[in-house]
Design a protein around this motif. Structure first.
Motif, PDB file in Angstrom:
ATOM      1  N   GLU A  17       0.946  -1.163  -0.051  1.00 30.33           N
ATOM      2  CA  GLU A  17      -0.115   0.002  -0.003  1.00 30.33           C
ATOM      3  C   GLU A  17       0.762   1.125   0.041  1.00 30.33           C
ATOM      4  O   GLU A  17       0.600   2.105  -0.754  1.00 30.33           O
ATOM      5  CB  GLU A  17      -0.976  -0.048   1.183  1.00 30.33           C
ATOM      6  N   ALA A  18       1.763   1.288   0.744  1.00 32.48           N
ATOM      7  CA  ALA A  18       2.844   2.211   0.850  1.00 32.48           C
ATOM      8  C   ALA A  18       3.506   2.641  -0.593  1.00 32.48           C
ATOM      9  O   ALA A  18       3.574   3.818  -0.897  1.00 32.48           O
ATOM     10  CB  ALA A  18       3.880   2.262   2.085  1.00 32.48           C
ATOM     11  N   LYS A  20       2.098   2.005  -3.436  1.00 32.22           N
ATOM     12  CA  LYS A  20       1.046   2.585  -4.341  1.00 32.22           C
ATOM     13  C   LYS A  20       0.977   3.979  -4.300  1.00 32.22           C
ATOM     14  O   LYS A  20       0.773   4.752  -4.993  1.00 32.22           O
ATOM     15  CB  LYS A  20      -0.283   2.049  -4.318  1.00 32.22           C
ATOM     16  N   VAL A  21       0.974   4.609  -2.793  1.00 28.85           N
ATOM     17  CA  VAL A  21       1.057   5.898  -2.525  1.00 28.85           C
ATOM     18  C   VAL A  21       2.350   6.521  -3.192  1.00 28.85           C
ATOM     19  O   VAL A  21       2.466   7.738  -3.977  1.00 28.85           O
ATOM     20  CB  VAL A  21       0.992   6.120  -1.057  1.00 28.85           C
ATOM     21  N   GLU A  22       3.472   5.689  -2.902  1.00 27.99           N
ATOM     22  CA  GLU A  22       4.879   6.302  -3.336  1.00 27.99           C
ATOM     23  C   GLU A  22       4.871   6.245  -4.838  1.00 27.99           C
ATOM     24  O   GLU A  22       5.499   7.700  -5.437  1.00 27.99           O
ATOM     25  CB  GLU A  22       6.156   5.622  -3.035  1.00 27.99           C
ATOM     26  N   TRP A  26      -2.297   5.791  -5.701  1.00 26.66           N
ATOM     27  CA  TRP A  26      -3.083   6.244  -4.809  1.00 26.66           C
ATOM     28  C   TRP A  26      -2.630   7.725  -4.139  1.00 26.66           C
ATOM     29  O   TRP A  26      -1.664   8.032  -3.920  1.00 26.66           O
ATOM     30  CB  TRP A  26      -3.228   5.497  -3.455  1.00 26.66           C
ATOM     31  N   PRO A  27      -3.613   8.667  -4.170  1.00 25.35           N
ATOM     32  CA  PRO A  27      -3.448   9.872  -3.486  1.00 25.35           C
ATOM     33  C   PRO A  27      -2.667   9.879  -2.013  1.00 25.35           C
ATOM     34  O   PRO A  27      -3.060   8.964  -1.189  1.00 25.35           O
ATOM     35  CB  PRO A  27      -4.687  10.653  -3.593  1.00 25.35           C
ATOM     36  N   ALA A  28      -1.937  10.648  -1.893  1.00 24.82           N
ATOM     37  CA  ALA A  28      -1.176  10.429  -0.335  1.00 24.82           C
ATOM     38  C   ALA A  28      -2.359  10.890   0.779  1.00 24.82           C
ATOM     39  O   ALA A  28      -2.178  10.361   2.061  1.00 24.82           O
ATOM     40  CB  ALA A  28      -0.128  11.776  -0.367  1.00 24.82           C
ATOM     41  N   ASP A  29      -3.342  11.761   0.358  1.00 24.02           N
ATOM     42  CA  ASP A  29      -4.123  12.288   1.590  1.00 24.02           C
ATOM     43  C   ASP A  29      -5.518  11.310   1.632  1.00 24.02           C
ATOM     44  O   ASP A  29      -6.238  11.572   2.357  1.00 24.02           O
ATOM     45  CB  ASP A  29      -4.577  13.685   1.296  1.00 24.02           C
ATOM     46  N   ASN A  31      -6.083   7.175   1.177  1.00 26.61           N
ATOM     47  CA  ASN A  31      -5.800   5.799   0.825  1.00 26.61           C
ATOM     48  C   ASN A  31      -5.954   4.879   2.311  1.00 26.61           C
ATOM     49  O   ASN A  31      -6.118   5.559   3.089  1.00 26.61           O
ATOM     50  CB  ASN A  31      -4.181   5.742   0.358  1.00 26.61           C
TER      51      ASN A  31
END
Length: 122
Positions: A17-18, A20-22, A26-29, A31
């Motif tokens: 999941e991290a 995907k954010v990186e 996925w949006p950082a704010d 997820n």
């Protein structure tokens, strides 16, 4: 599967999941990581508030087993709600289990301290 296997799978899923954010997938704010329930923190804060916060008492102490029991029950109920619990227990069953295991761990700690296996801080 054993508890260690489940823990490893959970840690791998969190790392995925991290990533995907990186990568911007996925949006950082918004997820699963930032939207995850903070059940343990909420249980801890609720316990402290019920005890009455003061300048000298801002959070529960390690010698208050009730806080650990309440936290374990809250986290167990959340795991059941989310479908990730290994067993589906009632609140009462979770509480009884937490009381037993936490009580046993505290007795074990006391024996280890008495026998000098675990040194008390000075």
């Amino acid at each position: 599967k054993g508890e260690v296997d489940r823990l490893c799978e959970a840690l791998i899923a969190i790392a995925d999941e991290a990533a995907k954010v990186e990568k911007g997938e996925w949006p950082a704010d918004d997820n699963p990581l930032v939207n995850a329930p903070h059940t343990a923190a909420e249980a801890l804060a609720g316990y402290a508030a019920r005890k009455g916060l003061t300048p000298d008492y801002i959070m529960p102490r390690m010698d208050e087993p009730e806080v650990f029991i309440e936290e374990a029950v809250a986290v167990g109920l959340k795991a059941i709600e989310q479908g990730v619990a290994a067993e589906k227990l009632t609140r009462e069953e979770l509480r009884k289990s937490a009381e037993f295991h936490i009580g046993r761990a505290m007795k074990d700690r006391d024996v280890r301290q008495k026998e000098g296996i675990v040194k008390l801080p000075k």
